[in-house]
Design an enzyme around this catalytic site. Structure first.
Site, PDB file in Angstrom:
ATOM      1  N   SER A  17       0.826  -1.202   0.000  1.00  0.00           N
ATOM      2  CA  SER A  17       0.000   0.000   0.000  1.00  0.00           C
ATOM      3  C   SER A  17       0.859   1.249   0.000  1.00  0.00           C
ATOM      4  O   SER A  17       2.018   1.215   0.442  1.00  0.00           O
ATOM      5  CB  SER A  17      -0.894  -0.021   1.256  1.00  0.00           C
ATOM      6  OG  SER A  17      -1.440   1.248   1.525  1.00  0.00           O
TER       7      SER A  17
ATOM      8  N   TYR B 104      -0.601  -0.969  10.399  1.00  0.00           N
ATOM      9  CA  TYR B 104      -0.884  -1.310   9.007  1.00  0.00           C
ATOM     10  C   TYR B 104       0.234  -0.811   8.098  1.00  0.00           C
ATOM     11  O   TYR B 104       0.736  -1.546   7.238  1.00  0.00           O
ATOM     12  CB  TYR B 104      -2.214  -0.678   8.599  1.00  0.00           C
ATOM     13  CG  TYR B 104      -2.677  -1.011   7.198  1.00  0.00           C
ATOM     14  CD1 TYR B 104      -3.386  -2.170   6.936  1.00  0.00           C
ATOM     15  CD2 TYR B 104      -2.414  -0.144   6.135  1.00  0.00           C
ATOM     16  CE1 TYR B 104      -3.823  -2.475   5.655  1.00  0.00           C
ATOM     17  CE2 TYR B 104      -2.845  -0.441   4.849  1.00  0.00           C
ATOM     18  CZ  TYR B 104      -3.548  -1.607   4.615  1.00  0.00           C
ATOM     19  OH  TYR B 104      -3.967  -1.909   3.334  1.00  0.00           O
TER      20      TYR B 104
END
Length: 276
Positions: free
Chosen positions: A150, A163
């Protein structure tokens, strides 16, 4: 009839009981792959398999917690027993529920259980699936391992500390795998995914936030799951046979420009100038 680019190849997609993972499973199947739909939600995985089978594709569902070594080992064994091989592993599974978002915050307010869960699912899960899938690939001297990372793994943000760190590690993992097993026929790459929400996710995000994010993209609109799945299919196929140990960015240019781009564009538009 032209042979499909993934015809008769066996693909595992983790976290494919819905959303982006399910779309990746659909696209890989459309190119001829036999699918192993892996999800912690067994019923969701079975639902995707039923959809694939109704479209004429071959698929099985395996309920798996990718953070559990026992679960992952059993999933790989079941895959090999059923299909006899593994050609593609797409490590898509990640934890990013509303509850997780609320606890995976800035460093001073970070819930360490949320940190541990992010690392366990996003990173440990990818490591475990690779650890057990690659030996099966090596039996046939060829395989493609794909990791879903990401922009948060490359750019700082106000929250989602766990994350972000887990996704940053997934930029490094394919380099290690490619270096360690490349000469044995294993390719490994990551896809740095931008905002490509499923249609039903648009309604759960404030329109003002979507407008800000859209303005920062260099494409007219935000991405779609299909656009990401197409990149995954490319990395899974021989079309990318000379691509390994790297990260392909599929984010509509979001991470490619200076943070001031949007404000600068507005300035030049108001002043009637075209650029610097």
């Amino acid at each position: 009839m032209t042979k499909k680019k993934l015809e008769n190849l066996v693909a595992i997609v983790t976290g494919s009981g819905g959303g982006l993972g399910a779309e990746c499973a659909r696209v890989l199947a459309s190119h001829g792959a036999k699918l192993v739909v892996v999800d912690i939600n067994g019923n969701a995985a079975k639902s995707v398999v039923a959809e694939l089978e109704s479209a004429g594709h071959e698929a099985i569902a395996v309920q798996t917690d990718v953070s559990s070594e026992t679960d992952v080992k059993a999933m790989i064994e079941k895959t090999e027993a059923h299909f006899g091989r593994i050609d593609i592993l797409h490590n898509n599974a990640a934890v990013l529920s509303i509850e997780q978002r609320q606890r995976d915050r800035d460093i001073c307010n970070l819930d360490m259980d949320a940190w541990d869960r992010a690392i366990a699912v996003n990173l440990r899960g990818a490591v475990l699936c690779s650890k057990y899938a690659i030996p099966v690939m090596l039996k046939h001297g060829k395989g493609s391992v794909i990791y879903a990372t990401s922009g948060l793994g490359a750019q700082g943000d106000l929250s989602l500390t766990g994350y972000a760190c887990s996704k940053a590690a997934l930029n490094m993992l394919p380099k290690s795998v490619a270096a360690q097993y490349g000469k044995s026929g294993i390719r490994a790459n990551a896809v740095q995914i931008g905002l490509a929400p499923s249609e039903n996710a648009h309604g759960s995000m404030p329109s003002e936030l979507l407008d800000i994010l859209r303005d920062n993209h260099l494409t007219p609109e935000l991405g779609t799951p299909r656009q990401i799945a197409d990149v995954v299919a490319f990395l899974a196929s021989d079309e990318s046979s000379f691509v390994t140990g790297t990260t392909i960015v599929a984010d509509g240019g979001f991470g490619s420009h200076t943070p001031s781009l949007v404000a600068m564009r507005e300035f030049f538009a108001k002043s009637g100038r075209e650029g610097m």
